[in-house]
Design an enzyme around this catalytic site. Structure first.
Site, PDB file in Angstrom:
ATOM      1  N   HIS A 113      14.091  -1.481  18.753  1.00  0.00           N
ATOM      2  CA  HIS A 113      14.643  -1.253  19.913  1.00  0.00           C
ATOM      3  C   HIS A 113      14.698  -2.755  20.493  1.00  0.00           C
ATOM      4  O   HIS A 113      14.351  -3.555  21.507  1.00  0.00           O
ATOM      5  CB  HIS A 113      13.205  -0.930  21.000  1.00  0.00           C
ATOM      6  CG  HIS A 113      13.636  -0.505  22.117  1.00  0.00           C
ATOM      7  ND1 HIS A 113      13.385   1.015  23.019  1.00  0.00           N
ATOM      8  CD2 HIS A 113      15.000  -0.189  23.159  1.00  0.00           C
ATOM      9  CE1 HIS A 113      14.132   1.235  23.738  1.00  0.00           C
ATOM     10  NE2 HIS A 113      15.367   0.205  23.953  1.00  0.00           N
ATOM     11  N   GLU A 133       7.890   5.629  20.410  1.00  0.00           N
ATOM     12  CA  GLU A 133       7.827   4.148  20.297  1.00  0.00           C
ATOM     13  C   GLU A 133       6.481   3.597  20.496  1.00  0.00           C
ATOM     14  O   GLU A 133       6.101   4.363  22.463  1.00  0.00           O
ATOM     15  CB  GLU A 133       8.919   3.473  21.064  1.00  0.00           C
ATOM     16  CG  GLU A 133      10.354   4.409  21.219  1.00  0.00           C
ATOM     17  CD  GLU A 133      11.679   3.062  21.270  1.00  0.00           C
ATOM     18  OE1 GLU A 133      10.861   2.177  22.075  1.00  0.00           O
ATOM     19  OE2 GLU A 133      12.493   3.990  21.056  1.00  0.00           O
ATOM     20  N   ARG A 178      18.493   7.033  23.211  1.00  0.00           N
ATOM     21  CA  ARG A 178      16.806   7.174  23.186  1.00  0.00           C
ATOM     22  C   ARG A 178      16.199   8.328  22.205  1.00  0.00           C
ATOM     23  O   ARG A 178      17.088   8.866  21.513  1.00  0.00           O
ATOM     24  CB  ARG A 178      16.622   7.853  24.527  1.00  0.00           C
ATOM     25  CG  ARG A 178      16.660   6.991  25.494  1.00  0.00           C
ATOM     26  CD  ARG A 178      15.987   5.817  25.909  1.00  0.00           C
ATOM     27  NE  ARG A 178      15.770   5.387  27.161  1.00  0.00           N
ATOM     28  CZ  ARG A 178      16.323   3.663  26.833  1.00  0.00           C
ATOM     29  NH1 ARG A 178      16.685   3.197  26.205  1.00  0.00           N
ATOM     30  NH2 ARG A 178      16.314   3.247  28.330  1.00  0.00           N
TER      31      ARG A 178
END
Length: 324
Positions: free
Chosen positions: A290, A272, A243
């Site tokens: 991602h 993000e 993360r």
């Protein structure tokens, strides 16, 4: 199930998966793939029996605590669930499930891609060719770092870390070290001849590649900062498929600029889809959007896992992947 429960899918899912809920549920799909606002998520909590968000949907206490709540279960599309206020879900009697196991190998594959890509200057080399800057082979051109035989340090030793350890140890003859105070599986340790580190500092100081595989929690947010980066070898690389908020991006940018570490491979970011401009400008950073679980097979399996969980729940049974 004789009753058709109402479910809301918050984002566009693979076509094969979107066909599934329409068989057994009264399903509302997101054809436009536009993220839902907080107001829309609050309304959904009052109008549906199940909410099926993704890891980019922030399910806050405000949403979970709304009056006249109808949602009984949140089936999160993803192994992580830091997008959901778990304490609030528990206090409000809302069951939460996730999708572990099915994305293990694909995420580990991306971690390998990042490690190899940044060490061997993959993105630099590709742009070099695309921009027609390559003048031909020469002995000192774009020399990178050898991966085979180096030490891989894993922060966290869960499923994805173990998959990366397998690929690295048996595929690249890498030495495996890890820091995870909760991991006690002697069989796995023996399998990889893995070295347990007593502290994060020990792991950072002795690893050529540090790969993050811990969840985002109050304890791990900001875990990788200037202080911890300064304890890594100046020749080492940081890899993150966990993360984004585990790493303080401004500190990482400064550490890279000051040559405290040699490079980084990142698939996740603090805010993000915003990526720190400093990271974008650096050549010694391999950046991906991602993509950890982004294979057709894995994303379909994740969606099916969501529906398995909510189907089990509405049949009055315990969902396999219940988080709370």
């Amino acid at each position: 199930m004789t009753q058709k429960f109402k479910v809301l899918v918050t984002r566009k899912w693979p076509k094969k998966v979107e066909e599934e809920p329409q068989l057994n549920f009264e399903a509302t799909l997101n054809e436009s793939d536009t993220p839902l606002s907080e107001t829309e998520l609050i309304e959904a909590m009052q109008s549906y029996d199940a909410l099926l968000p993704t890891v980019t949907d922030k399910i806050s206490d405000t949403i979970l605590s709304v009056a006249n709540k109808k949602v009984k279960i949140i089936g999160n599309f993803g192994v992580g669930f830091n997008n959901i206020d778990i304490d609030s879900a528990k206090n409000n009697g809302v069951v939460v499930t996730n999708t572990p196991e099915v994305l293990t190998d694909c995420t580990a594959d991306i971690a390998m891609l990042l490690m190899l890509g940044v060490a061997r200057r993959g993105s630099e080399g590709e742009f070099h060719v695309r921009k027609k800057e390559w003048k031909g082979w020469r002995p000192t051109h774009m020399m990178g770092t050898k991966v085979t035989g180096k030490t891989l340090g894993l922060v966290g030793m869960g499923r994805i870390a173990q998959a990366m350890a397998y690929k690295s140890h048996f595929g690249f003859n890498m030495k495996i070290a890890y820091f995870d105070p909760y991991f006690k599986d002697d069989e796995i340790i023996k399998k990889f001849d893995a070295q347990a580190c007593s502290s994060l500092d020990e792991l950072l100081a002795n690893s050529d590649f540090v790969s993050l595989h811990c969840p985002s929690t109050k304890e791990t947010r900001g875990l990788i900062n200037m202080e911890s980066l300064s304890k890594m070898k100046s020749s080492a690389f940081l890899i993150n498929t966990a993360r984004g908020d585990i790493v303080v991006e401004k500190d990482l940018v400064n550490a890279l600029k000051e040559n405290k570490i040699k490079g980084a491979g990142l698939d996740v970011y603090e805010a993000e889809p915003k990526v720190d401009e400093g990271l974008r400008k650096l050549k010694n950073v391999f950046l991906l959007p991602h993509l950890g679980s982004a294979s057709e097979e894995t994303r379909e399996a994740m969606g099916m896992r969501v529906f398995d969980n909510i189907t089990t729940f509405f049949e009055g049974k315990e969902p396999k992947d219940r988080v709370v």
